[in-house]
Scaffold this motif. Structure first.
Motif, PDB file in Angstrom:
ATOM      1  N   HIS A 344       1.088  -1.173   0.024  1.00  0.00           N
ATOM      2  CA  HIS A 344      -0.049   0.059  -0.138  1.00  0.00           C
ATOM      3  C   HIS A 344       0.894   1.148  -0.009  1.00  0.00           C
ATOM      4  CE1 HIS A 344      -2.844  -3.042   1.316  1.00  0.00           C
ATOM      5  NE2 HIS A 344      -4.079  -2.075   0.878  1.00  0.00           N
ATOM      6  N   ARG A 345       0.327   2.111  -0.728  1.00  0.00           N
ATOM      7  CA  ARG A 345       0.914   3.604  -0.384  1.00  0.00           C
ATOM      8  C   ARG A 345      -0.157   4.432   0.535  1.00  0.00           C
ATOM      9  NH1 ARG A 345       0.423   4.949  -5.571  1.00  0.00           N
ATOM     10  NH2 ARG A 345       2.571   4.167  -6.179  1.00  0.00           N
ATOM     11  N   ILE A 346       0.762   5.179   1.358  1.00  0.00           N
ATOM     12  CA  ILE A 346      -0.034   6.166   2.180  1.00  0.00           C
ATOM     13  C   ILE A 346       0.348   7.483   1.690  1.00  0.00           C
ATOM     14  CG2 ILE A 346       0.077   6.885   4.630  1.00  0.00           C
ATOM     15  CD1 ILE A 346       0.993   4.264   5.490  1.00  0.00           C
ATOM     16  N   SER A 347      -1.066   8.431   1.687  1.00  0.00           N
ATOM     17  CA  SER A 347      -0.709   9.647   1.259  1.00  0.00           C
ATOM     18  C   SER A 347      -1.871  10.528   1.752  1.00  0.00           C
ATOM     19  CB  SER A 347      -0.985   9.757  -0.351  1.00  0.00           C
ATOM     20  OG  SER A 347      -2.242   8.805  -0.786  1.00  0.00           O
ATOM     21  N   GLY A 348      -1.837  11.793   1.476  1.00  0.00           N
ATOM     22  CA  GLY A 348      -2.869  12.728   1.803  1.00  0.00           C
ATOM     23  C   GLY A 348      -2.757  13.033   3.578  1.00  0.00           C
ATOM     24  N   ALA A 349      -3.205  14.046   3.776  1.00  0.00           N
ATOM     25  CA  ALA A 349      -3.445  14.660   5.185  1.00  0.00           C
ATOM     26  C   ALA A 349      -4.303  13.587   5.836  1.00  0.00           C
ATOM     27  CB  ALA A 349      -3.854  15.918   5.236  1.00  0.00           C
ATOM     28  N   ASP A 350      -5.171  13.006   5.290  1.00  0.00           N
ATOM     29  CA  ASP A 350      -6.005  12.207   6.042  1.00  0.00           C
ATOM     30  C   ASP A 350      -5.848  10.881   6.354  1.00  0.00           C
ATOM     31  OD1 ASP A 350      -6.237  11.395   3.516  1.00  0.00           O
ATOM     32  OD2 ASP A 350      -8.353  11.349   3.221  1.00  0.00           O
ATOM     33  N   TRP A 351      -4.423  10.474   5.695  1.00  0.00           N
ATOM     34  CA  TRP A 351      -3.823   9.080   6.096  1.00  0.00           C
ATOM     35  C   TRP A 351      -4.468   7.961   5.235  1.00  0.00           C
ATOM     36  CZ3 TRP A 351       0.809   9.871   8.317  1.00  0.00           C
ATOM     37  CH2 TRP A 351       1.460   8.625   8.830  1.00  0.00           C
ATOM     38  N   THR A 352      -4.904   8.491   4.025  1.00  0.00           N
ATOM     39  CA  THR A 352      -5.468   7.346   3.393  1.00  0.00           C
ATOM     40  C   THR A 352      -4.503   6.474   2.644  1.00  0.00           C
ATOM     41  OG1 THR A 352      -5.604   8.836   1.360  1.00  0.00           O
ATOM     42  CG2 THR A 352      -7.372   9.000   2.634  1.00  0.00           C
ATOM     43  N   THR A 353      -4.836   5.181   2.514  1.00  0.00           N
ATOM     44  CA  THR A 353      -4.162   4.322   1.772  1.00  0.00           C
ATOM     45  C   THR A 353      -4.359   3.802   0.370  1.00  0.00           C
ATOM     46  OG1 THR A 353      -5.284   2.489   2.790  1.00  0.00           O
ATOM     47  CG2 THR A 353      -3.276   3.370   4.133  1.00  0.00           C
ATOM     48  N   GLU A 354      -3.650   3.318  -0.561  1.00  0.00           N
ATOM     49  CA  GLU A 354      -4.126   3.038  -1.717  1.00  0.00           C
ATOM     50  C   GLU A 354      -3.264   1.667  -2.198  1.00  0.00           C
ATOM     51  OE1 GLU A 354      -3.324   4.297  -6.568  1.00  0.00           O
ATOM     52  OE2 GLU A 354      -2.763   5.835  -4.850  1.00  0.00           O
ATOM     53  N   MET A 355      -3.722   0.716  -2.716  1.00  0.00           N
ATOM     54  CA  MET A 355      -3.334  -0.659  -2.845  1.00  0.00           C
ATOM     55  C   MET A 355      -2.233  -0.440  -4.222  1.00  0.00           C
ATOM     56  SD  MET A 355      -4.397  -4.642  -3.293  1.00  0.00           S
ATOM     57  CE  MET A 355      -5.041  -4.216  -4.556  1.00  0.00           C
ATOM     58  N   VAL A 356      -1.242  -0.766  -4.171  1.00  0.00           N
ATOM     59  CA  VAL A 356      -0.097  -0.441  -5.306  1.00  0.00           C
ATOM     60  C   VAL A 356       0.095  -2.127  -5.893  1.00  0.00           C
ATOM     61  CG1 VAL A 356       2.143  -0.276  -6.115  1.00  0.00           C
ATOM     62  CG2 VAL A 356       1.059   1.205  -4.196  1.00  0.00           C
ATOM     63  N   GLU A 357       0.026  -3.216  -5.144  1.00  0.00           N
ATOM     64  CA  GLU A 357       0.314  -4.478  -5.767  1.00  0.00           C
ATOM     65  C   GLU A 357      -0.241  -5.461  -4.520  1.00  0.00           C
ATOM     66  OE1 GLU A 357       4.090  -7.110  -7.193  1.00  0.00           O
ATOM     67  OE2 GLU A 357       4.452  -5.183  -6.298  1.00  0.00           O
ATOM     68  N   GLU A 358      -0.779  -6.737  -5.278  1.00  0.00           N
ATOM     69  CA  GLU A 358      -1.336  -7.632  -4.539  1.00  0.00           C
ATOM     70  C   GLU A 358      -0.820  -9.130  -5.172  1.00  0.00           C
ATOM     71  OE1 GLU A 358      -5.357  -8.277  -2.200  1.00  0.00           O
ATOM     72  OE2 GLU A 358      -5.486  -8.848  -4.137  1.00  0.00           O
ATOM     73  N   ALA A 359      -0.412  -9.991  -4.222  1.00  0.00           N
ATOM     74  CA  ALA A 359       0.163 -11.215  -4.890  1.00  0.00           C
ATOM     75  C   ALA A 359      -0.360 -12.276  -3.799  1.00  0.00           C
ATOM     76  CB  ALA A 359       1.498 -11.180  -4.982  1.00  0.00           C
ATOM     77  N   LYS A 360      -0.757 -13.308  -4.402  1.00  0.00           N
ATOM     78  CA  LYS A 360      -1.010 -14.819  -3.367  1.00  0.00           C
ATOM     79  C   LYS A 360       0.366 -15.021  -2.977  1.00  0.00           C
ATOM     80  CE  LYS A 360      -5.509 -15.622  -4.283  1.00  0.00           C
ATOM     81  NZ  LYS A 360      -6.431 -15.906  -3.226  1.00  0.00           N
ATOM     82  N   MET A 361       0.081 -15.485  -1.758  1.00  0.00           N
ATOM     83  CA  MET A 361       1.467 -15.953  -0.947  1.00  0.00           C
ATOM     84  C   MET A 361       1.433 -17.537  -0.807  1.00  0.00           C
ATOM     85  SD  MET A 361       1.675 -13.881   2.519  1.00  0.00           S
ATOM     86  CE  MET A 361       2.798 -15.465   3.075  1.00  0.00           C
ATOM     87  N   ASP A 362       2.600 -18.080  -1.426  1.00  0.00           N
ATOM     88  CA  ASP A 362       2.906 -19.564  -1.174  1.00  0.00           C
ATOM     89  C   ASP A 362       3.083 -19.805   0.161  1.00  0.00           C
ATOM     90  OD1 ASP A 362       3.800 -22.110  -0.962  1.00  0.00           O
ATOM     91  OD2 ASP A 362       4.849 -22.162  -2.748  1.00  0.00           O
ATOM     92  N   VAL A 363       1.910 -20.046   0.896  1.00  0.00           N
ATOM     93  CA  VAL A 363       2.212 -20.216   2.389  1.00  0.00           C
ATOM     94  C   VAL A 363       3.133 -21.113   2.872  1.00  0.00           C
ATOM     95  CG1 VAL A 363       0.891 -20.780   4.731  1.00  0.00           C
ATOM     96  CG2 VAL A 363      -0.267 -19.292   2.870  1.00  0.00           C
ATOM     97  N   LYS A 364       3.440 -22.421   2.110  1.00  0.00           N
ATOM     98  CA  LYS A 364       4.283 -23.330   2.689  1.00  0.00           C
ATOM     99  C   LYS A 364       5.635 -22.781   2.642  1.00  0.00           C
ATOM    100  CE  LYS A 364       1.528 -27.533   1.715  1.00  0.00           C
ATOM    101  NZ  LYS A 364       1.783 -28.807   1.110  1.00  0.00           N
ATOM    102  N   GLU A 365       5.837 -21.818   1.558  1.00  0.00           N
ATOM    103  CA  GLU A 365       7.311 -21.336   1.282  1.00  0.00           C
ATOM    104  C   GLU A 365       7.437 -20.185   2.120  1.00  0.00           C
ATOM    105  OE1 GLU A 365      10.510 -21.333   0.223  1.00  0.00           O
ATOM    106  OE2 GLU A 365       9.409 -22.435  -1.381  1.00  0.00           O
ATOM    107  N   GLN A 366       6.569 -19.214   2.387  1.00  0.00           N
ATOM    108  CA  GLN A 366       6.591 -18.040   3.140  1.00  0.00           C
ATOM    109  C   GLN A 366       6.817 -18.451   4.719  1.00  0.00           C
ATOM    110  OE1 GLN A 366       7.865 -15.433   1.836  1.00  0.00           O
ATOM    111  NE2 GLN A 366       6.976 -15.721  -0.467  1.00  0.00           N
TER     112      GLN A 366
END
Length: 936
Positions: A344-366
């Motif tokens: 996420h990117r945090i911006s603005g005086a109101d502390w809003t967040t914007e999703m930049v990237e999302e990926a599925k996690m290989d739980v067994k790996e991570q």
């Protein structure tokens, strides 16, 4: 001393929550104590003073409203702690939602936990608004003067540790506890005697947000679950900070444990990603593996500290199996598709967040589940026979591992099989080598050691027998597990840090670099084939041994250097047999051959950059210890540095000899009084330096510091030296359990980042000057004089809130500088340097003898029975009464002109302080950015 080792999210959450509650409760109590406030009618009848430090969420909201009504100044630290606690609970709420999705049917308990989380998060956000948080944020983002003052008082809040005295001061109270009319200022929290100001607009009372969840009976359930035998305190002053807490529902403890587990996995994922990038640098960019090995120990120690916190607060729930089952709700396969990683990117005086990237996690790996399962399967298989050989079933799975498999072209399934086969084969070799001394005592000498009862610990009964360098602690734990009786369940004994370390060991091999040999740097250190004159430790040690024996004959005392020669021989044998190679590769009777015999019988080392790096780091540390202890025992280094200084000062030498000038600069406190080379009275300077630490009291104090253990580290303790007591970075980290916070500031060099972070953070950022040029540095100082210059790096927002990556990067600079950079204490081949110095004295003596020099005749012939002949020669020369002697010494030193660079283990050093950071940036991104062969 402020801690610079970052807390994990859970520990930070606990501390921030405690301090946030401390301030709010004290502020509310102070207002309630005020007669003026009571008479004003602004105190709600149901409000009462809190004397326990424990509050419900509803009570906390009421307290915040009371504080806001009375315009109490809110410190910036409180806003930050509100943000921190909210962030931690939000992350936990999101994790709970993902965990709930793992269940095949709705879990009422989990759903209720999510409702509780949401209610708590909303309450924290409301408190932030009540206190004027949005207006405060705007001031911070504008970087105004008030924001700077806010940061200054923020540091004071932390320094005061939220004591009752400071709480009163920060509220703007008089000594009698009466509240002043100082309004809350949204921009800062500095103390002030100025006239009252009106409350900021953002701090007016706000209406409760719609949709707030109701929490029925939560307080009662939590109170019932937290009963203790101790009587409740009568006043808030009796309540320790650690007892401040928010009373939640009955699942409060479960929530805390889940947050602790979540923090642990977050930390291991981040540190694993960082270390994977470091090992890629070793393979692709030529980073010295000793630097990577030291960083690996520091990263593992970070995980251990987090693990220890869980052990203390949730005893019996710290094993990897327990935390992993908790994280996946006992359904690993279901978890595979339900965890995502978002940026996420945090911006603005109101502390809003914007999703930049999302990926599925290989739980067994991570979550390191593959590594954990490989470890468990290895231990189970080894226990089956305890013969050091895989069972037929396991052999069918792991036999014929191919070290040349192209991982970039292999499928994911092929990579996993390849890595599993490597891991189990490597662990078999590791345990067989580590346990070899005990196994051979049983099989060859008829002793009867019961394997499951043997103390396999690195510092246990068998620690005096060297079998490995670098990872003895890890090897001892794994061996202890493997040597238990067949069928022993060892899962509860496997902690997350052990799994993390195994994962780092495996990851170190995965960067596919053609032509890279893990033993590259170990081979430079040892130079087994003597291909580089003046470089390898064994070659220099062999020459030094001969010179020490000759010196003993010169003084008519065969035992003169016997202790030093014995240690030197032990080091030579140990490095020959157990560093980079082991006797195992040649076959040891009654032990099975290496599991890598089909490709390389030395596979334990050849296929492990991690082992080579950690082994080399420990070896460099040991030879540094030996070098300093040796120089403290033999007089020649001290004598020659003083002679060289005098010959330069008196112009017998037109320019300094690089090696001796660098030694005088590097160890100035050891050689010279106050660290300053004398410009006159040279004889007195030497004798006073020698005598200043020679008192009986000083001797007794040093004797107490000498280790009584047979371990080389304890025997070679620089702290017990008279003169040479400087501790290298490699030595300091190991000596303090790989915890930078434990290192005494007085032991740190002023050139280190860690010293500057502690002592003067604001001045460590100027750009450093370049070191000596390539053209002349073999004959000049390796240091260019200014030890306080630091490279220009991005400055973190706050020195006491470094991320783990920040801290490792700063420590990386110190380690790199120590091993192969600007202040390379651990790069110098002390055996070769000592041999060079002793050779110079022998050449002095031979030439003076040929010339029938009267000074030589008096010391070596007339008074031949006099001890310490070279000390008398040097002292007499420094008196400047024998011109011929000085001319002879200058002529020989000129003919033997040499520099620091001719006596290091490596081909070169790197004096550019910024280079290790510049070239590293592309290798240590976010885990999402790592390719499949680094983190599969």
């Amino acid at each position: 001393m402020a801690s610079f080792v970052p807390q994990n999210r859970y520990r930070e959450y606990k501390q921030d929550t405690q301090r946030l509650l401390f301030w709010i409760i004290h502020a509310s109590n102070t207002i309630l104590q005020s007669s003026a406030a009571a008479e004003s009618g602004t105190i709600e009848p149901q409000n009462h003073q809190n004397v326990t430090g424990q509050v419900t969420v509803k009570e906390l909201l009421s307290m915040a409203k009371t504080i806001s009504k009375h315009a109490v100044r809110v410190p910036g630290a409180i806003y930050r702690k509100l943000q921190s606690v909210t962030s931690a609970r939000t992350a936990m709420y999101q994790a709970f939602q993902q965990l709930a999705a793992l269940s095949p049917k709705p879990d009422p308990e989990m759903e209720q936990s999510n409702v509780t989380h949401k209610y708590f998060i909303d309450a924290l956000n409301e408190i932030f608004d009540i206190f004027g948080g949005p207006a405060w944020l705007q001031e911070q983002q504008r970087g105004s003067k008030e924001a700077e003052l806010d940061a200054e008082l923020d540091a004071e809040v932390e320094k005061a540790n939220f004591s009752n005295k400071f709480a009163a001061l920060s509220l703007g109270l008089s000594a009698q506890g009466e509240p002043s009319t100082v309004a809350v200022e949204s921009s800062g929290d500095e103390e002030s005697d100025e006239e009252p100001k009106s409350a900021a607009p953002g701090q007016q009372r706000r209406q409760a947000r719609p949709g707030r969840g109701k929490k029925k009976k939560g307080g009662k359930r939590a109170k019932k679950g937290k009963q203790t035998a101790k009587p409740a305190p009568q006043t808030l002053d009796q309540v320790p900070l650690e007892s401040y807490r928010i009373i939640e529902a009955a699942d409060g403890i479960v929530t805390d444990y889940l947050l602790a587990v979540y923090s642990l996995f977050e930390e291991t994922l981040d540190l694993r990603s960082y270390m994977s990038g470091v090992w890629r640098e070793v393979a692709y960019e030529g980073l010295n593996s000793a630097v990577a090995g030291t960083l690996a120990h520091l990263a593992t120690a970070m995980v251990k500290r987090t693990e220890a916190a869980i052990m203390i607060e949730f005893p019996g729930h710290e094993s990897y199996e327990t935390v992993m089952q908790t994280m996946t709700r006992g359904n690993i396969e279901k978890a595979q598709g339900n965890f995502t990683m978002t940026l996420h990117r945090i911006s603005g005086a109101d502390w809003t967040t914007e999703m930049v990237e999302e990926a599925k996690m290989d739980v067994k790996e991570q979550f390191l589940i593959y590594a954990y399962q490989d470890l468990v399967d290895f231990v189970t298989d080894f226990q089956a026979t305890r013969s050091g050989k895989p069972t037929k079933r396991m052999l069918a799975e792991i036999d014929k591992w191919n070290p040349t498999l192209d991982l970039q072209r292999a499928t994911k399934e092929q990579r996993h099989r390849w890595r599993r086969s490597y891991t189990i084969n490597w662990l078999y070799d590791l345990v067989n080598v580590y346990s070899s001394i005990v196994v051979q005592r049983n099989t060859m000498k008829g002793e009867h050691h019961v394997y499951e009862k043997v103390d396999w610990a690195a510092n246990g009964k068998w620690s005096e027998h060297v079998r490995l360098f670098g990872i003895n602690e890890f090897a001892g734990i794994v061996t202890s597990l493997a040597m238990q009786k067949p069928g022993t369940d060892i899962k509860k004994r496997i902690n997350p840090s052990l799994v993390f370390q195994l994962q780092c060991i495996v990851d170190s091999l995965t960067p596919p670099m053609s032509g890279f040999r893990p033993r590259r740097d170990v081979d430079l250190f040892l130079d087994r084939e003597n291909e580089r004159f003046g470089k390898g430790f064994p070659q220099g040690s062999h020459v030094l041994k001969q010179l020490l024996e000759r010196d003993s004959m010169l003084h008519g005392d065969p035992n003169r250097h016997q202790s030093q020669i014995s240690v030197l021989e032990c080091l030579m044998w140990d490095f020959r047999d157990w560093l980079g190679e082991s006797k195992y590769m040649y076959g040891l009777k009654t032990l099975p051959p290496s599991r890598f015999s089909n490709s390389n019988s030395n596979g334990l080392w050849e296929y492990s950059p991690f082992l080579c790096g950690t082994g080399l780091a420990e070896s460099l540390e040991i030879v540094y210890r030996f070098g300093l202890v040796l120089w403290d025992k033999v007089p020649e280094p001290m004598l020659l540095v003083h002679l060289h200084n005098m010959l330069v000062q008196k112009k017998y030498l037109e320019r300094p000899i690089g090696l001796f000038a660098a030694l005088g600069e590097t160890f100035s406190e050891a050689f010279f009084a106050d660290g300053r080379p004398p410009t006159s009275n040279f004889q007195q300077a030497l004798t006073s330096q020698i005598n200043k630490t020679g008192t009986h009291l000083a001797q007794r104090q040093r004797a107490m510091l000498k280790g009584t253990s047979n371990k080389m580290h304890s025997m070679l303790n620089p702290a017990a030296n008279r003169f040479f007591r400087i501790k290298s970075n490699l030595l300091l980290y190991r000596e303090n359990g790989w915890d930078p916070d434990r290192i005494p500031t007085e032991d740190l060099g002023k050139h280190t980042f860690l010293y500057n972070l502690r002592s003067n953070y604001s001045e460590i950022w100027p750009t450093g000057t370049p070191g000596p040029s390539d053209a002349n540095r073999s004959d000049t100082f390796i240091f260019d004089g200014d030890s306080n210059l630091m490279p220009a790096l991005p400055r973190p927002a706050r020195a006491d809130h470094l991320s783990r990556r920040d801290l490792l990067e700063f420590l990386r600079y110190d380690i790199y500088s120590d091993v192969c950079g600007r202040f390379p204490y651990s790069s110098l081949n002390y055996s070769w340097v000592t041999a060079r110095i002793m050779t110079c004295f022998m050449m002095f003596e031979d030439e003076l003898k040929k010339r029938n020099n009267p000074l030589y005749q008096d010391i070596y012939v007339v008074n031949s029975g006099r001890p310490e002949k070279r000390v008398f020669l040097a002292v007499a020369a420094l008196s400047e009464t024998n011109e011929e002697c000085l001319q002879v010494m200058a002529k020989i030193l000129e003919e033997q002109r040499m520099g620091w660079m001719q006596h290091i283990y490596w081909e070169d050093l790197d004096s550019d302080m910024e280079r290790p950071f510049q070239r590293a940036s592309k290798f240590r991104g976010h885990p999402v950015e790592q390719d499949a062969c680094s983190i599969m």
